[in-house]
Design an enzyme around this catalytic site. Structure first.
Site, PDB file in Angstrom:
ATOM      1  N   GLU A  48       1.417  -1.459  -0.064  1.00  0.00           N
ATOM      2  CA  GLU A  48      -0.108   0.013   0.069  1.00  0.00           C
ATOM      3  C   GLU A  48       0.958   1.276   0.300  1.00  0.00           C
ATOM      4  O   GLU A  48       0.335   2.813  -0.564  1.00  0.00           O
ATOM      5  CB  GLU A  48      -1.483   0.375   1.314  1.00  0.00           C
ATOM      6  CG  GLU A  48      -1.866  -1.445   0.805  1.00  0.00           C
ATOM      7  CD  GLU A  48      -1.626  -2.672   1.381  1.00  0.00           C
ATOM      8  OE1 GLU A  48      -0.453  -2.798   1.861  1.00  0.00           O
ATOM      9  OE2 GLU A  48      -2.483  -3.150   1.058  1.00  0.00           O
ATOM     10  N   HIS A  90     -10.153  -5.250  10.190  1.00  0.00           N
ATOM     11  CA  HIS A  90     -10.488  -5.236   8.627  1.00  0.00           C
ATOM     12  C   HIS A  90     -11.539  -4.470   8.793  1.00  0.00           C
ATOM     13  O   HIS A  90     -12.407  -5.299   8.096  1.00  0.00           O
ATOM     14  CB  HIS A  90     -10.559  -6.566   8.213  1.00  0.00           C
ATOM     15  CG  HIS A  90      -8.828  -6.782   7.468  1.00  0.00           C
ATOM     16  ND1 HIS A  90      -7.923  -7.676   7.614  1.00  0.00           N
ATOM     17  CD2 HIS A  90      -8.529  -7.092   6.634  1.00  0.00           C
ATOM     18  CE1 HIS A  90      -6.661  -8.187   8.233  1.00  0.00           C
ATOM     19  NE2 HIS A  90      -7.224  -7.321   6.288  1.00  0.00           N
TER      20      HIS A  90
END
Length: 659
Positions: free
Chosen positions: A375, A454
């Site tokens: 990322e 998450h």
């Protein structure tokens, strides 16, 4: 330094430079190109500015930019193929202190765990930084050798052995970071190796900084040693000056270089004179520099308004939330050749939630770019591309929690880009002001047993950062229109999609191109007793609660449900108007109450509509804890229609609602 974007002057470097105009033009470009300055001085643009001014600060304006002839003796010869051997300009020396997985004998060694080398062919550049004040340093005072894996400068690349066959010795390069040509050639070599499918490279670029890490009264004064003065003679511009002189014939080339240097110095002096003569900026100038003004398209917005009626026409075209997002991507890609989509597994797979399904087959891999599982890499590439103005990236973060790894690029670069570059005052040759057109979108929220890392709702992080726009759609119709508006907005936009929304029943989504303007709330249900403002997935829970309260046989409650759609810019007018009519406000969001966005809205209404309130403002929010994996506990931590209905009843002082 972005290896994918070579300096414009370097890209046009002549294969054989005779003299005069060509060399002078190259020199002028190096003096004036922000991109090449970043290559020369490494690190950041701010460091380049510190050096540029620091190098001339002690000289009178008439001599700024002039160089002494002794610097020529330190210039290196033009690069040749032999320069790329181990024993010369590039020397495999072993790895960089931030990209090895092997700890060596030095006790103070740090490793940045990267997954990219084995999973992508992306070239990587790792820099060594040497300060010209006494001992080599990093930061403000740390001896660079205390954080390197070798006892000798320029010998840290062996640490790259930790990557094994994924990083052979011919792709572990050490280059003189003060030689712009050597850096450019090293970058070109790494790019060529990656594009040939041979894998990543590590480059250690050893360079120096003239000034301190920052300028402030709290820092001790530094004195120059003889070594420092000698190092300064190897400034990148001096080295390049020597290269150009050798290529073009010293006397004629040096005259041309001196003339261009004088012009550059005059331009700097003129800029300084202008700045000193200009009035101090005011708060209005500051505010105007945060966001670029969007260029809305009235026809598209008219279509959106017509399509947003609560009752869609019979036989209306229906799409799921994921399909609406995919359609918005396709429309954006077709309508603007600058648009690209970037992310993990977005190509053939179509993304984890199918929000990019079918895009690769129509637009190809050059515009639907599958990235490594990194990322930080994705964020850096996207922000850098958007900064050029030549690319409009749409970044899909596979799970929004992982945006933490992008935060430096998003918060410290994208959000501040326009302000730090002068805002509206800075315009390009076509009259366009500084902008950062980028959309970062992805799924967030709980309810799927994906546990604490998450399942977060992170919108409050982004609304707290000036320079970012934050969008949270709740319906397929709004998702498509808002995403298209976000892509066409010249500012960085965070686009948050709750995972539950992908499972919504299909609903009305107009065909073709339309936008839902940012900063305009939607009144989904009119009411007279309570204003209920809900975001994202909580909108649907709010509508359920409002329906139940209206259906009560005794003392029904009329609830007005508002979806703000964008948390910033916020449509305060619509919310305040509703509160003035109902005299009560309940706010619902899934994120924890502490530090949540609801507190911001509460402060706005408390400040601007306090006299209209007949009851305290109530916030219905998630529990202040990371979401657990256990299904029952997770459900208990996320508010639903029952809790929202109880809160509405409480503010109207009615008996409790029996589910």
């Amino acid at each position: 330094m972005c290896l994918q974007r070579a300096p414009t002057w370097a890209a046009a470097w002549p294969s054989s430079v005779a003299a005069g105009t060509a060399t002078a033009a190259a020199w002028a470009a190096v003096c004036t190109s922000p991109t090449s300055r970043k290559v020369c001085w490494a690190r950041t643009a701010s460091s380049a500015r510190v050096w540029r001014w620091g190098a001339v600060r002690d000289s009178p304006p008439s001599t700024r930019g002039r160089v002494a002839s002794p610097s020529l003796s330190l210039a290196t010869a033009p690069p040749t193929r032999a320069s790329f051997t181990r024993r010369s300009t590039w020397q495999p020396c072993g790895g960089c202190p931030s990209s090895s997985s092997v700890r060596t004998t030095r006790p103070k060694t740090f490793h940045c765990s990267r997954r990219a080398p084995r999973q992508s062919n992306t070239p990587q550049l790792c820099e060594g930084l040497r300060r010209a004040h006494g001992v080599p340093q990093v930061g403000l005072s740390t001896d660079i050798m205390d954080v390197m894996a070798s006892d000798e400068m320029g010998k840290v690349l062996p640490r790259a052995q930790g990557y094994g066959d994924a990083l052979p010795t011919d792709r572990r390069l050490c280059v003189d970071g003060s030689d712009v040509v050597a850096v450019r050639e090293a970058a070109a070599y790494c790019i060529g190796e990656a594009r040939a499918g041979k894998g990543p490279s590590v480059v250690e670029a050893l360079t120096f900084r003239h000034g301190s890490h920052n300028v402030g009264q709290n820092l001790p004064e530094s004195t120059l040693s003889d070594d420092d003065r000698e190092i300064r003679r190897k400034d990148p511009l001096f080295v390049l000056r020597g290269r150009l002189a050798r290529l073009g014939g010293e006397e004629s080339t040096l005259r041309a270089i001196d003339a261009l240097t004088a012009r550059a110095a005059a331009a700097v002096d003129a800029a300084e004179t202008f700045a000193r003569a200009s009035p101090e900026p005011g708060l209005a100038d500051l505010d105007a520099a945060v966001f670029s003004p969007p260029s809305f398209s009235p026809p598209r917005h008219a279509a959106a308004a017509a399509a947003a009626s609560p009752q869609p026409p019979s036989g209306a075209r229906e799409r799921s939330f994921s399909e609406a997002i995919a359609e918005a991507h396709a429309v954006a890609l077709r309508s603007d050749p600058r648009v690209v989509v970037m992310g993990e597994d977005i190509g053939e797979m179509g993304g984890v939630f199918q929000c990019t399904a079918g895009l690769t087959s129509e637009f190809g891999a050059r515009r639907v770019i599958e990235t490594p599982i990194s990322e930080a890499c994705i964020g850096g590439c996207a922000v850098g591309a958007a900064a050029t103005g030549l690319v409009v990236p749409i970044v899909e973060v596979q799970i929004m929690d992982m945006v933490t790894l992008m935060m430096d690029n998003v918060v410290n670069q994208a959000a501040k880009w326009r302000l730090m570059l002068g805002g509206e005052a800075q315009r390009d040759a076509e009259g366009r002001s500084v902008s950062m057109p980028i959309v970062i979108r992805g799924p967030q929220g709980g309810g799927h047993r994906l546990s604490a890392q998450h399942s977060q709702s992170l919108e409050a992080w982004f609304t707290a950062v000036p320079g970012l726009k934050v969008v949270m759609p709740s319906t397929p119709h709004d998702a498509k229109g808002l995403l298209l508006a976000a892509v066409r907005d010249p500012n960085p936009v965070i686009f948050l999609e709750h995972k539950n929304l992908y499972q919504l029943p299909r609903s009305h989504v107009p065909d073709g191109d339309y936008e839902v303007p940012l900063g305009v709330a939607s009144i989904l249900r009119e009411g007279t007793d309570v204003t209920l403002v809900a975001t994202s997935n909580m909108v649907h829970e709010a509508l359920k609660a409002a329906g139940r309260l209206a259906a009560r046989k005794e003392q029904p409650v009329s609830v007005e449900v508002i979806d703000p759609r964008t948390l910033w810019p916020l449509d305060e007018a619509t919310i305040l108007d509703s509160v003035q009519r109902t005299s009560r406000l309940v706010i619902a969001h899934e994120a924890p109450r502490r530090g949540g966005w609801g507190g911001e809205l509460l402060s706005v209404v408390q400040e601007k509509a306090f006299d209209y309130l007949d009851a305290p403002i109530t916030i219905v929010a998630g529990r202040d804890c990371p979401l657990p994996y256990n299904a029952a506990l997770e459900k208990a931590c996320i508010p639903g229609a029952a809790q929202i209905a109880e809160a509405c009843l409480a503010v109207v002082q009615r008996p409790g609602f029996d589910q």
